[in-house]
Design a protein around this motif. Structure first.
Motif, PDB file in Angstrom:
ATOM      1  N   PHE A  59      33.231  49.303  34.046  1.00  0.00           N
ATOM      2  CA  PHE A  59      33.569  48.246  33.506  1.00  0.00           C
ATOM      3  C   PHE A  59      35.069  48.097  32.939  1.00  0.00           C
ATOM      4  CE2 PHE A  59      33.867  45.515  29.543  1.00  0.00           C
ATOM      5  CZ  PHE A  59      32.738  44.537  29.844  1.00  0.00           C
ATOM      6  N   ASP A  60      35.533  49.396  32.680  1.00  0.00           N
ATOM      7  CA  ASP A  60      37.061  49.185  32.413  1.00  0.00           C
ATOM      8  C   ASP A  60      37.733  48.891  33.485  1.00  0.00           C
ATOM      9  OD1 ASP A  60      39.342  50.183  30.805  1.00  0.00           O
ATOM     10  OD2 ASP A  60      39.607  51.918  31.930  1.00  0.00           O
ATOM     11  N   ARG A  61      37.674  49.110  34.847  1.00  0.00           N
ATOM     12  CA  ARG A  61      38.249  48.780  35.834  1.00  0.00           C
ATOM     13  C   ARG A  61      38.256  47.607  36.206  1.00  0.00           C
ATOM     14  NH1 ARG A  61      37.276  49.831  40.992  1.00  0.00           N
ATOM     15  NH2 ARG A  61      35.417  50.813  40.613  1.00  0.00           N
ATOM     16  N   PHE A  62      37.008  46.921  36.333  1.00  0.00           N
ATOM     17  CA  PHE A  62      36.992  45.575  36.686  1.00  0.00           C
ATOM     18  C   PHE A  62      37.178  44.382  35.645  1.00  0.00           C
ATOM     19  CE2 PHE A  62      33.934  47.469  39.967  1.00  0.00           C
ATOM     20  CZ  PHE A  62      34.431  47.126  40.915  1.00  0.00           C
ATOM     21  N   ILE A  63      36.670  44.959  34.472  1.00  0.00           N
ATOM     22  CA  ILE A  63      37.031  43.948  33.158  1.00  0.00           C
ATOM     23  C   ILE A  63      38.293  44.115  32.322  1.00  0.00           C
ATOM     24  CG2 ILE A  63      35.961  42.863  31.178  1.00  0.00           C
ATOM     25  CD1 ILE A  63      34.436  42.343  34.073  1.00  0.00           C
ATOM     26  N   LEU A  64      38.254  45.285  32.083  1.00  0.00           N
ATOM     27  CA  LEU A  64      39.534  45.567  30.821  1.00  0.00           C
ATOM     28  C   LEU A  64      40.871  45.849  31.690  1.00  0.00           C
ATOM     29  CD1 LEU A  64      37.952  47.859  28.299  1.00  0.00           C
ATOM     30  CD2 LEU A  64      38.149  45.211  28.325  1.00  0.00           C
ATOM     31  N   GLN A  65      40.802  46.182  32.789  1.00  0.00           N
ATOM     32  CA  GLN A  65      41.808  46.467  33.732  1.00  0.00           C
ATOM     33  C   GLN A  65      42.102  45.204  34.879  1.00  0.00           C
ATOM     34  OE1 GLN A  65      42.892  50.488  35.417  1.00  0.00           O
ATOM     35  NE2 GLN A  65      41.361  51.308  33.836  1.00  0.00           N
ATOM     36  N   ARG A  66      41.469  44.361  34.637  1.00  0.00           N
ATOM     37  CA  ARG A  66      41.384  43.007  35.286  1.00  0.00           C
ATOM     38  C   ARG A  66      41.409  43.091  36.945  1.00  0.00           C
ATOM     39  NH1 ARG A  66      44.917  43.122  31.191  1.00  0.00           N
ATOM     40  NH2 ARG A  66      44.508  41.150  29.682  1.00  0.00           N
ATOM     41  N   GLU A  67      40.572  43.988  37.299  1.00  0.00           N
ATOM     42  CA  GLU A  67      40.337  44.324  38.815  1.00  0.00           C
ATOM     43  C   GLU A  67      39.238  43.134  39.416  1.00  0.00           C
ATOM     44  OE1 GLU A  67      39.767  47.741  40.976  1.00  0.00           O
ATOM     45  OE2 GLU A  67      41.124  49.053  39.600  1.00  0.00           O
ATOM     46  N   TYR A  68      38.455  42.681  38.580  1.00  0.00           N
ATOM     47  CA  TYR A  68      37.431  41.437  38.897  1.00  0.00           C
ATOM     48  C   TYR A  68      38.286  40.225  39.584  1.00  0.00           C
ATOM     49  CZ  TYR A  68      33.796  38.362  38.957  1.00  0.00           C
ATOM     50  OH  TYR A  68      32.779  37.314  39.453  1.00  0.00           O
ATOM     51  N   PRO A  69      39.398  39.754  38.825  1.00  0.00           N
ATOM     52  CA  PRO A  69      40.150  38.640  39.706  1.00  0.00           C
ATOM     53  C   PRO A  69      40.899  39.071  40.891  1.00  0.00           C
ATOM     54  CG  PRO A  69      40.527  38.952  37.126  1.00  0.00           C
ATOM     55  CD  PRO A  69      39.857  39.973  37.507  1.00  0.00           C
ATOM     56  N   LYS A  70      40.964  40.383  41.170  1.00  0.00           N
ATOM     57  CA  LYS A  70      41.516  40.805  42.420  1.00  0.00           C
ATOM     58  C   LYS A  70      40.417  40.580  43.538  1.00  0.00           C
ATOM     59  CE  LYS A  70      44.709  44.042  40.321  1.00  0.00           C
ATOM     60  NZ  LYS A  70      45.315  45.517  40.506  1.00  0.00           N
ATOM     61  N   VAL A  71      39.165  41.090  43.161  1.00  0.00           N
ATOM     62  CA  VAL A  71      38.150  40.651  43.938  1.00  0.00           C
ATOM     63  C   VAL A  71      38.057  39.172  44.420  1.00  0.00           C
ATOM     64  CG1 VAL A  71      35.595  40.937  44.461  1.00  0.00           C
ATOM     65  CG2 VAL A  71      36.905  42.507  42.987  1.00  0.00           C
ATOM     66  N   VAL A  72      38.302  38.463  43.382  1.00  0.00           N
ATOM     67  CA  VAL A  72      38.089  36.669  43.819  1.00  0.00           C
ATOM     68  C   VAL A  72      39.384  36.558  44.556  1.00  0.00           C
ATOM     69  CG1 VAL A  72      38.097  34.535  42.617  1.00  0.00           C
ATOM     70  CG2 VAL A  72      37.124  36.620  41.345  1.00  0.00           C
ATOM     71  N   ASP A  73      40.333  37.031  44.501  1.00  0.00           N
ATOM     72  CA  ASP A  73      41.767  36.752  45.278  1.00  0.00           C
ATOM     73  C   ASP A  73      41.512  37.284  46.692  1.00  0.00           C
ATOM     74  OD1 ASP A  73      43.292  35.370  43.455  1.00  0.00           O
ATOM     75  OD2 ASP A  73      44.326  37.229  42.810  1.00  0.00           O
ATOM     76  N   LYS A  74      40.760  38.251  46.758  1.00  0.00           N
ATOM     77  CA  LYS A  74      40.632  38.842  48.250  1.00  0.00           C
ATOM     78  C   LYS A  74      39.603  38.315  48.904  1.00  0.00           C
ATOM     79  CE  LYS A  74      40.752  43.372  50.395  1.00  0.00           C
ATOM     80  NZ  LYS A  74      40.755  45.086  50.159  1.00  0.00           N
ATOM     81  N   PHE A  75      38.405  37.987  48.147  1.00  0.00           N
ATOM     82  CA  PHE A  75      37.195  37.268  49.046  1.00  0.00           C
ATOM     83  C   PHE A  75      37.015  36.125  48.509  1.00  0.00           C
ATOM     84  CE2 PHE A  75      37.000  42.255  48.912  1.00  0.00           C
ATOM     85  CZ  PHE A  75      37.134  42.257  50.065  1.00  0.00           C
ATOM     86  N   PRO A  76      37.840  35.163  48.255  1.00  0.00           N
ATOM     87  CA  PRO A  76      37.793  33.709  47.789  1.00  0.00           C
ATOM     88  C   PRO A  76      36.277  33.081  48.370  1.00  0.00           C
ATOM     89  CG  PRO A  76      39.744  33.505  49.172  1.00  0.00           C
ATOM     90  CD  PRO A  76      39.161  34.930  48.957  1.00  0.00           C
ATOM     91  N   TYR A  77      36.217  33.290  49.701  1.00  0.00           N
ATOM     92  CA  TYR A  77      34.999  32.575  50.535  1.00  0.00           C
ATOM     93  C   TYR A  77      33.655  33.063  49.872  1.00  0.00           C
ATOM     94  CZ  TYR A  77      35.289  36.859  53.323  1.00  0.00           C
ATOM     95  OH  TYR A  77      35.600  38.270  53.476  1.00  0.00           O
ATOM     96  N   LEU A  78      33.436  34.192  49.207  1.00  0.00           N
ATOM     97  CA  LEU A  78      32.298  34.590  48.605  1.00  0.00           C
ATOM     98  C   LEU A  78      31.980  34.253  47.312  1.00  0.00           C
ATOM     99  CD1 LEU A  78      32.281  38.375  50.008  1.00  0.00           C
ATOM    100  CD2 LEU A  78      30.843  36.209  50.931  1.00  0.00           C
ATOM    101  N   PHE A  79      33.024  33.182  46.634  1.00  0.00           N
ATOM    102  CA  PHE A  79      32.739  32.846  45.225  1.00  0.00           C
ATOM    103  C   PHE A  79      32.557  31.340  45.467  1.00  0.00           C
ATOM    104  CE2 PHE A  79      34.594  36.670  44.709  1.00  0.00           C
ATOM    105  CZ  PHE A  79      34.040  37.395  43.490  1.00  0.00           C
ATOM    106  N   GLY A  80      31.701  30.793  44.558  1.00  0.00           N
ATOM    107  CA  GLY A  80      31.388  29.242  44.653  1.00  0.00           C
ATOM    108  C   GLY A  80      30.483  28.978  45.815  1.00  0.00           C
ATOM    109  N   THR A  81      29.729  29.898  45.957  1.00  0.00           N
ATOM    110  CA  THR A  81      28.638  29.542  47.059  1.00  0.00           C
ATOM    111  C   THR A  81      27.349  29.183  46.578  1.00  0.00           C
ATOM    112  OG1 THR A  81      27.750  31.876  47.505  1.00  0.00           O
ATOM    113  CG2 THR A  81      29.813  31.334  48.727  1.00  0.00           C
TER     114      THR A  81
END
Length: 236
Positions: A59-81
């Motif tokens: 949780f610390d990595r993905f949310i508080l350290q903001r790695e989740y937006p990096k996931v979206v940036d790296k795999f944009p085609y897997l969001f909004g589906t």
């Protein structure tokens, strides 16, 4: 360790063990080093509020350290589906170098919905802890319509930070300036004064967003469990 930190550690351990037995798990995350806690102060309606966030490592990595937006940036085609399993696949692919072996989508999902969460404690003006405690999971489940149930991943359907088309499987929703503004809104909503029992084990909280919209949060809490879970969020 000061008195407040000791109380937080005691309370987290108590809650974790109760939930482990209640949910029939064979493990739980009962302690997190105070070095990894986050002390956050928010101003709302010209008043200051202090919170301690006690996160699991993921949780610390993905949310508080903001790695989740990096996931979206790296795999944009897997969001909004429209399919939240695509988001599970995106996070798993992003995280693959940390994994000890190849995981199926279901195995990885079981990991991120397990003990991947943060406890949020409010520090009152007198330096004591509020009796109202929030456990903010990444997610609780995925329903038969392939939609996240509960947790911060459900909340992401209703907010979109600047620079993104979406950070969920849905199209763009309420715009926010930064990613961290999302969990700020959730925390202030849960600890708002407008908090009342709705029905059964569900509680409703209402708070205002910066443009005057009302944020309505529904939280689940059983009478004998000293912590609440986010069920759903609605912006009106």
């Amino acid at each position: 360790m000061n008195k407040l930190a000791f109380q937080i550690q005691e309370k987290m351990e108590e809650i974790s063990l109760i939930l482990m037995n209640h949910e029939e798990k064979n493990f739980c995350l009962a302690k997190v080093s105070p070095c990894n806690w986050r002390h956050i102060s928010y101003n709302n309606n010209q008043k200051g509020y202090n919170f301690i966030i006690v996160p699991s490592p993921a949780f610390d990595r993905f949310i508080l350290q903001r790695e989740y937006p990096k996931v979206v940036d790296k795999f944009p085609y897997l969001f909004g589906t429209g399919n939240d399993w695509d988001i599970v696949r995106a996070i798993k692919e992003y995280d693959k170098e940390r994994l000890l072996r190849e995981y199926s989508d279901q195995e990885y999902f079981d990991y991120i919905r397990g003990e991947t969460m943060a406890y949020v404690f409010k520090v009152e003006d007198a330096g004591t802890l509020s009796e109202r405690i929030l456990r903010l999971d990444l997610c609780r489940n995925i329903n038969p319509d392939n939609v996240f149930q509960g947790g911060i991943f459900h909340v992401f359907k209703h907010f979109t930070p600047e620079g993104f088309d979406t950070i969920s499987s849905h199209n763009r929703e309420f715009g926010v300036e930064t990613f961290s503004e999302i969990y700020r809104y959730v925390i202030l909503n849960f600890f708002s004064d407008n908090f009342k029992k709705e029905k059964d084990n569900c509680y409703e909280a209402k708070s205002l967003l910066r443009d005057g919209h009302t944020l309505r949060g529904i939280y689940y809490k059983e009478d004998n469990i000293p912590v609440s879970f986010i069920n759903s969020i609605r912006i009106g």
